[in-house]
Motif scaffolding. Structure first.
Motif, PDB file in Angstrom:
ATOM      1  N   PHE A  69     -81.268 -58.796  39.745  1.00 55.46           N
ATOM      2  CA  PHE A  69     -82.011 -59.928  39.186  1.00 55.46           C
ATOM      3  C   PHE A  69     -82.170 -61.048  40.220  1.00 55.46           C
ATOM      4  O   PHE A  69     -83.249 -61.577  40.411  1.00 55.46           O
ATOM      5  CB  PHE A  69     -81.315 -60.460  37.935  1.00 55.46           C
ATOM      6  CG  PHE A  69     -82.048 -61.612  37.304  1.00 55.46           C
ATOM      7  CD1 PHE A  69     -83.234 -61.398  36.619  1.00 55.46           C
ATOM      8  CD2 PHE A  69     -81.564 -62.915  37.405  1.00 55.46           C
ATOM      9  CE1 PHE A  69     -83.930 -62.452  36.048  1.00 55.46           C
ATOM     10  CE2 PHE A  69     -82.245 -63.974  36.839  1.00 55.46           C
ATOM     11  CZ  PHE A  69     -83.433 -63.739  36.156  1.00 55.46           C
ATOM     12  N   PHE A  70     -81.079 -61.396  40.882  1.00 52.41           N
ATOM     13  CA  PHE A  70     -81.158 -62.423  41.939  1.00 52.41           C
ATOM     14  C   PHE A  70     -80.254 -62.081  43.108  1.00 52.41           C
ATOM     15  O   PHE A  70     -80.707 -61.960  44.235  1.00 52.41           O
ATOM     16  CB  PHE A  70     -80.789 -63.807  41.384  1.00 52.41           C
ATOM     17  CG  PHE A  70     -80.982 -64.900  42.401  1.00 52.41           C
ATOM     18  CD1 PHE A  70     -82.233 -65.462  42.577  1.00 52.41           C
ATOM     19  CD2 PHE A  70     -79.929 -65.355  43.188  1.00 52.41           C
ATOM     20  CE1 PHE A  70     -82.431 -66.466  43.530  1.00 52.41           C
ATOM     21  CE2 PHE A  70     -80.115 -66.350  44.136  1.00 52.41           C
ATOM     22  CZ  PHE A  70     -81.367 -66.902  44.307  1.00 52.41           C
ATOM     23  N   TYR A  71     -78.969 -61.867  42.816  1.00 56.21           N
ATOM     24  CA  TYR A  71     -78.015 -61.615  43.883  1.00 56.21           C
ATOM     25  C   TYR A  71     -78.033 -60.144  44.284  1.00 56.21           C
ATOM     26  O   TYR A  71     -78.250 -59.265  43.435  1.00 56.21           O
ATOM     27  CB  TYR A  71     -76.598 -62.008  43.437  1.00 56.21           C
ATOM     28  CG  TYR A  71     -76.475 -63.467  43.081  1.00 56.21           C
ATOM     29  CD1 TYR A  71     -76.425 -64.444  44.061  1.00 56.21           C
ATOM     30  CD2 TYR A  71     -76.408 -63.867  41.737  1.00 56.21           C
ATOM     31  CE1 TYR A  71     -76.309 -65.790  43.729  1.00 56.21           C
ATOM     32  CE2 TYR A  71     -76.296 -65.198  41.388  1.00 56.21           C
ATOM     33  CZ  TYR A  71     -76.254 -66.160  42.397  1.00 56.21           C
ATOM     34  OH  TYR A  71     -76.158 -67.485  42.056  1.00 56.21           O
ATOM     35  N   PRO A  72     -77.797 -59.826  45.556  1.00 55.15           N
ATOM     36  CA  PRO A  72     -77.737 -58.415  45.984  1.00 55.15           C
ATOM     37  C   PRO A  72     -76.659 -57.661  45.194  1.00 55.15           C
ATOM     38  O   PRO A  72     -75.642 -58.228  44.795  1.00 55.15           O
ATOM     39  CB  PRO A  72     -77.360 -58.515  47.471  1.00 55.15           C
ATOM     40  CG  PRO A  72     -77.791 -59.887  47.883  1.00 55.15           C
ATOM     41  CD  PRO A  72     -77.600 -60.759  46.686  1.00 55.15           C
ATOM     42  N   TYR A 116     -78.786 -53.297  47.124  1.00 57.19           N
ATOM     43  CA  TYR A 116     -80.201 -53.604  46.930  1.00 57.19           C
ATOM     44  C   TYR A 116     -80.390 -55.116  46.817  1.00 57.19           C
ATOM     45  O   TYR A 116     -79.525 -55.844  46.325  1.00 57.19           O
ATOM     46  CB  TYR A 116     -80.724 -52.906  45.675  1.00 57.19           C
ATOM     47  CG  TYR A 116     -80.904 -51.413  45.841  1.00 57.19           C
ATOM     48  CD1 TYR A 116     -82.151 -50.875  46.110  1.00 57.19           C
ATOM     49  CD2 TYR A 116     -79.816 -50.543  45.747  1.00 57.19           C
ATOM     50  CE1 TYR A 116     -82.325 -49.506  46.275  1.00 57.19           C
ATOM     51  CE2 TYR A 116     -79.974 -49.175  45.917  1.00 57.19           C
ATOM     52  CZ  TYR A 116     -81.232 -48.663  46.181  1.00 57.19           C
ATOM     53  OH  TYR A 116     -81.396 -47.307  46.353  1.00 57.19           O
ATOM     54  N   GLN A 117     -81.573 -55.574  47.254  1.00 49.47           N
ATOM     55  CA  GLN A 117     -81.917 -56.989  47.198  1.00 49.47           C
ATOM     56  C   GLN A 117     -82.803 -57.256  45.981  1.00 49.47           C
ATOM     57  O   GLN A 117     -83.342 -56.338  45.359  1.00 49.47           O
ATOM     58  CB  GLN A 117     -82.675 -57.403  48.475  1.00 49.47           C
ATOM     59  CG  GLN A 117     -81.957 -57.072  49.767  1.00 49.47           C
ATOM     60  CD  GLN A 117     -80.628 -57.786  49.898  1.00 49.47           C
ATOM     61  OE1 GLN A 117     -80.535 -58.991  49.617  1.00 49.47           O
ATOM     62  NE2 GLN A 117     -79.594 -57.058  50.330  1.00 49.47           N
ATOM     63  N   LYS A 118     -82.959 -58.526  45.653  1.00 51.51           N
ATOM     64  CA  LYS A 118     -83.845 -58.912  44.557  1.00 51.51           C
ATOM     65  C   LYS A 118     -85.235 -58.310  44.774  1.00 51.51           C
ATOM     66  O   LYS A 118     -85.760 -58.318  45.887  1.00 51.51           O
ATOM     67  CB  LYS A 118     -83.934 -60.441  44.479  1.00 51.51           C
ATOM     68  CG  LYS A 118     -84.859 -60.952  43.382  1.00 51.51           C
ATOM     69  CD  LYS A 118     -84.950 -62.470  43.380  1.00 51.51           C
ATOM     70  CE  LYS A 118     -85.896 -62.935  42.278  1.00 51.51           C
ATOM     71  NZ  LYS A 118     -86.045 -64.402  42.249  1.00 51.51           N
ATOM     72  N   ASN A 119     -85.805 -57.772  43.678  1.00 54.18           N
ATOM     73  CA  ASN A 119     -87.131 -57.148  43.692  1.00 54.18           C
ATOM     74  C   ASN A 119     -87.205 -55.863  44.512  1.00 54.18           C
ATOM     75  O   ASN A 119     -88.300 -55.355  44.779  1.00 54.18           O
ATOM     76  CB  ASN A 119     -88.205 -58.131  44.186  1.00 54.18           C
ATOM     77  CG  ASN A 119     -88.445 -59.246  43.174  1.00 54.18           C
ATOM     78  OD1 ASN A 119     -88.334 -59.030  41.971  1.00 54.18           O
ATOM     79  ND2 ASN A 119     -88.735 -60.440  43.672  1.00 54.18           N
ATOM     80  N   GLN A 120     -86.053 -55.330  44.914  1.00 53.28           N
ATOM     81  CA  GLN A 120     -86.034 -54.026  45.586  1.00 53.28           C
ATOM     82  C   GLN A 120     -85.690 -52.981  44.521  1.00 53.28           C
ATOM     83  O   GLN A 120     -84.547 -52.814  44.132  1.00 53.28           O
ATOM     84  CB  GLN A 120     -85.004 -54.023  46.714  1.00 53.28           C
ATOM     85  CG  GLN A 120     -85.054 -52.766  47.574  1.00 53.28           C
ATOM     86  CD  GLN A 120     -84.054 -52.824  48.731  1.00 53.28           C
ATOM     87  OE1 GLN A 120     -83.239 -53.755  48.838  1.00 53.28           O
ATOM     88  NE2 GLN A 120     -84.128 -51.829  49.608  1.00 53.28           N
ATOM     89  N   ASP A 121     -86.720 -52.280  44.056  1.00 57.25           N
ATOM     90  CA  ASP A 121     -86.551 -51.372  42.927  1.00 57.25           C
ATOM     91  C   ASP A 121     -85.853 -50.083  43.320  1.00 57.25           C
ATOM     92  O   ASP A 121     -85.982 -49.610  44.459  1.00 57.25           O
ATOM     93  CB  ASP A 121     -87.923 -51.009  42.323  1.00 57.25           C
ATOM     94  CG  ASP A 121     -88.601 -52.191  41.649  1.00 57.25           C
ATOM     95  OD1 ASP A 121     -88.006 -53.286  41.638  1.00 57.25           O
ATOM     96  OD2 ASP A 121     -89.730 -52.011  41.144  1.00 57.25           O
ATOM     97  N   TYR A 122     -85.134 -49.521  42.374  1.00 58.74           N
ATOM     98  CA  TYR A 122     -84.575 -48.181  42.517  1.00 58.74           C
ATOM     99  C   TYR A 122     -84.686 -47.482  41.160  1.00 58.74           C
ATOM    100  O   TYR A 122     -84.824 -48.140  40.119  1.00 58.74           O
ATOM    101  CB  TYR A 122     -83.113 -48.228  42.981  1.00 58.74           C
ATOM    102  CG  TYR A 122     -82.206 -49.059  42.091  1.00 58.74           C
ATOM    103  CD1 TYR A 122     -81.638 -48.539  40.937  1.00 58.74           C
ATOM    104  CD2 TYR A 122     -81.922 -50.398  42.415  1.00 58.74           C
ATOM    105  CE1 TYR A 122     -80.826 -49.305  40.113  1.00 58.74           C
ATOM    106  CE2 TYR A 122     -81.112 -51.173  41.593  1.00 58.74           C
ATOM    107  CZ  TYR A 122     -80.572 -50.621  40.450  1.00 58.74           C
ATOM    108  OH  TYR A 122     -79.771 -51.380  39.622  1.00 58.74           O
ATOM    109  N   THR A 123     -84.650 -46.162  41.149  1.00 53.20           N
ATOM    110  CA  THR A 123     -84.719 -45.387  39.913  1.00 53.20           C
ATOM    111  C   THR A 123     -83.506 -44.486  39.804  1.00 53.20           C
ATOM    112  O   THR A 123     -83.231 -43.687  40.710  1.00 53.20           O
ATOM    113  CB  THR A 123     -85.998 -44.537  39.849  1.00 53.20           C
ATOM    114  OG1 THR A 123     -87.139 -45.415  39.870  1.00 53.20           O
ATOM    115  CG2 THR A 123     -86.038 -43.700  38.574  1.00 53.20           C
TER     116      THR A 123
END
Length: 836
Positions: A69-72, A116-123
């Protein structure tokens, strides 16, 4: 969510016997309930599911796309209740890479392949088995079970019950059928592939994009929801339903209905398109979703649920012409759940503490729809009943509307959030005026669409539009508790030709509010709108020609308050004849109940009331009168005869027939016999009682003519003694909603309670599977509404044990009926176990 509420007669006992259970902290230390911290933001949820009907389990595959959401973050934490987790992997470019995970205490912690960083999507891919019968969380008074996924008659053993599957996500039960972050402030798009036997239809959120036949008589339906909504609003429904098509503008409006009720679908649901149009225009915001469907579920755990684009109703919505001609008792609920598509689904309470921005609005939508469709009197009557439920139920006064210290999140689904909250919105609307109020709602919806909201944000939108400061209103009505408790008096000053009206607030914390006061001078009212300051005593002076004939405070009925009022029958007559507002007229009528037959003014008031344009007022007057009294018969009889034959409302006809029946005059027998053959259940019921009062020998012949399945409490109470006394076996299963609670009814209505007890003993001494299982189901569903009161549990337990003894004795006498009786004995034993 529309709560399922037990019969009011029964509720009164439960509430008074169980005040402590209605207080959200129940004596425990208060805990601040913070909004859930968003560590992860869900983006998209894709599910593939099929069902094991024998085991009552669901096999699932999930592809969950998310990001910090915000924090890695290098970890994903999901709610997953009662499941078996078979595989967890990262999916990228069509390839799966196993991930480490830990699953315990209904929480699935997944270690990601990297940070992962904010806005870095994963599935993440999860293969699992949902086992709803292994879910440990329990239900509440509002939602009486919490296992999320429900198999109804899954093995088809009950010939009287359809096979269905449905889900119930609110409050946090979606995680019983798919791993997710089960919090109201998580929103995600979704798609679901549902594989089911081809004879069943399916329903889910969004649109049906594709349907493919599979081997072995199966079919896979692919449902897609392309707009974000909260995870508790995800829905699946499966069963043998007819789909009755309707539409609003170019949007599909579908009614999924059990085939027996298909001919009546438009009578039940048919106002939905008009509702959508009305709410869209009123809010200045068109219905925001791609379709709207409604479905009903057997053994549903509450009243109804506003799953986005796919509302689920309890089976009480299923009504036949005999009921519908009297009143569609579910229409308010249909409006309630539809309004949630804006308030609750489009903009969702960010936490259960702020549930008011969902449920208070849905409650108030019932007022808005009634006002538009049936007139202000109908809307005011509906809200008067709602507010009275709040005012007369112990334990409500101490609760804030916005509650940050509840014991269980289920506690906020109560008369404060719903009924009081709707009344508060009505005051706010009248304070701001319609234009500002609805423009403020429009701003709130547009500002927070597809997001979450809370009471402060509602206040800011209303202030932004109106330019008025509303902190005073929200502080006392949203973030404070209680309501004004008012006593008033007035004195005449002949020299000044003024009356001084003193308004006293007797509660600990005084409120400030606008107040409408009608001062009657020479028999006619003059309206004064005053401002009451937040002090214990306020005095207002009004010019009069002589001492006032009457002072009527809260004359417009808008203020949510408990008012101590004493008026003479003559004053009540004056108020009834001259008041334009429904509530003032209805209160005046209600206030004469102890004067009927004793005071000429009371009879004059009844004569005026049975000519009132609003049918509920006519009904109330008919119930108050006693036509066995010659003076009342002379004054009222002719008009009552006309109502019995010709009133446009069948409920009024029924009330008029009941009034005439008190005369025991055989000249009315043709009217009563005609009524027994009416379509209306209410007219049939009143007519049957009237005929039997004159000729009891006709009981068995006539009692069969009335379809009591789903009948109103009032009709059931009317006919129960007849059915029990005459052992009308065909109605045995239909009287169970009352007889199941006979120990409590006896406290409030001993005569009815005696009949209910006799009915219970009759059922328990008979070989009737449906009636016996109805009782055990009703008792089990009511368990959560009984709280932890040991006396209540003991009474129910003893009642069930007495019933068990009768069934065991019946089995000893009739061993040839062992299969049927053992099934009933098992059901009673299970119910007894629930109350240990």
């Amino acid at each position: 969510m529309k709560k399922a509420i037990l019969s009011i007669a029964i509720l009164g006992i439960f509430f008074s016997a169980n005040v402590s259970a209605q207080t959200e902290t129940s004596g425990r230390e208060k805990v601040y309930r913070a909004t859930h911290t968003k560590v992860t933001e869900l983006k998209h949820t894709k599910l593939k599911v099929n069902f094991d009907y024998q085991k009552e389990q669901m096999n699932g595959e999930e592809w969950l796309t998310a990001a910090p959401f915000f924090y890695p973050a290098n970890e994903l934490t999901l709610d997953a209740k009662g499941m078996l987790i078979h595989e967890v992997a990262l999916e990228a470019n069509g390839k799966k890479s196993p991930l480490k995970y830990d699953y315990k205490d209904d929480v699935l912690k997944i270690t990601l392949d990297k940070t992962y960083q904010k806005n870095q999507d994963y599935t993440v891919y999860i293969k699992y088995t949902a086992r709803p019968n292994e879910v440990k969380q329990e239900g509440s008074a509002a939602i009486n079970d919490a296992k999320g996924l429900y198999f109804i008659n899954a093995q088809g053993k009950d010939p009287d019950m359809p096979t269905q599957i449905w889900t119930q996500g609110e409050t946090e039960s979606s995680s019983a059928w798919f791993p997710t972050i089960d919090k109201s402030n998580q929103k995600t798009t979704q798609e679901i592939y549902m594989t089911v036997p081809d004879k069943y239809v399916t329903l889910s959120n969004g649109l049906l994009k594709d349907s493919q036949k599979e081997a072995n008589g199966l079919r896979t339906d692919h449902w897609v929801m392309d707009k974000r909504h909260s995870t508790y609003l995800f829905f699946m429904g499966v069963g043998e339903y007819a789909i009755v098509k309707d539409k609003w503008r170019n949007i599909a409006v579908d009614y999924y209905i059990e085939k027996e009720y298909e001919p009546y679908a438009k009578q039940i649901y048919g106002n939905t398109p008009e509702m959508i149009e009305f709410f869209s225009k009123k809010l200045g915001y068109d219905y925001p979703w791609a379709k709207y469907a409604q479905i009903s579920g057997r053994d549903y755990v509450s009243g109804a649920m506003e799953n986005t684009t796919a509302t689920l109703h309890g089976s009480d919505i299923l009504q036949k012409p005999g009921q519908l001609i009297d009143e569609n008792t579910w229409e308010d609920t249909i409006a309630h759940e539809l309004f949630h598509q804006w308030f609750g689904d489009l903009v969702t309470a960010e936490s259960w503490s702020n549930l008011t921005v969902n449920e208070s609005f849905a409650n108030y939508s019932e007022y808005l729809w009634n006002e538009y469709k049936y007139g202000k009197d109908q809307a005011d009557y509906h809200q008067m009943k709602d507010v009275n439920m709040y005012l007369t139920t112990p334990g409500n006064f101490e609760k804030n509307l916005v509650r940050f210290n509840y014991d269980s999140r289920e506690d906020v689904f109560d008369l404060v959030t719903y009924q009081k909250g709707g009344g508060i919105l009505h005051m706010l609307r009248n304070y701001l005026g319609d234009d500002a109020f609805f423009a403020g709602l429009n701003d709130y919806l547009k500002t927070y669409e597809y997001q979450n909201g809370e009471a402060h944000q509602l206040r800011l939108s209303l202030e932004k539009v109106s330019g008025k400061d509303l902190n005073w209103f929200f502080n006392q009505w949203y973030f404070g508790n209680g309501n004004p408790k008012i006593k008033y008096s007035y004195t005449f000053e002949p020299v000044k030709k003024q009356i001084a009206v003193v308004i006293e607030q007797t509660q600990d914390q005084p409120f400030q509010f606008p107040l409408a006061i009608d001062v009657y001078d020479n028999g006619k009212p003059k309206r004064y709108n005053v401002w009451v300051n937040a002090t214990a005593k306020n005095t207002f002076n009004f010019d009069v020609s002589k001492n006032a004939d009457l002072v009527n405070i809260n004359a417009d009925g808008i203020l949510l308050a408990d008012i101590t009022d004493t008026k003479t029958p003559e004053q009540n007559l004056m108020q009834f004849i001259n008041s334009k507002e429904f509530k003032s007229r209805y209160l005046a009528l209600s206030d004469i109940k102890d004067q009927v037959g004793k005071n000429p003014a009371a009879t004059k008031l009844l004569a005026a009331a049975i000519k009132d344009p609003y049918f509920r007022t006519r009904m109330k007057a008919l119930k108050l009168m006693d036509l066995s009294n010659p003076e009342q018969m002379k004054a009222l009889g002719t008009d009552v005869e006309k109502l019995a034959s010709n009133d446009p409302k069948t409920l009024v006809q029924a009330a008029a027939i009941a009034a005439l029946a008190k005369t025991k005059d055989k000249k009315y027998l043709p009217l009563f016999e005609k009524g027994v053959n009416a379509v209306s259940n209410a007219v049939k019921g009143s007519s049957l009682n009237a005929v039997l009062a004159l000729d009891p020998s006709k009981a068995n012949t006539l009692a069969d003519k009335i379809d009591l399945e789903g009948a109103s409490d009032e009709l059931m109470s009317q006919l129960l003694p007849v059915i029990v006394k005459n052992k009308v076996t065909s109605q045995m299963a239909n009287i169970t909603p009352l007889v199941a609670f006979y120990p409590f009814i006896k406290f409030q209505n001993p005569e009815l309670g005696k009949s209910a007890e006799e009915g219970y003993n009759w059922i328990m001494s008979s070989d009737n599977v449906k009636a016996t299982e109805n009782i055990t189901k009703i008792i089990s569903h009511a368990k959560s509404q009984m709280g932890d009161n040991p006396q209540v549990k003991m009474m129910i337990s003893q009642m069930l044990k007495d019933g068990l003894s009768k069934k065991m004795e019946l089995l000893r006498q009739n061993p040839q009926s062992a299969a049927s009786l053992n099934r009933q004995i098992d059901a009673i034993n299970k119910a007894i176990a629930d109350f240990k």
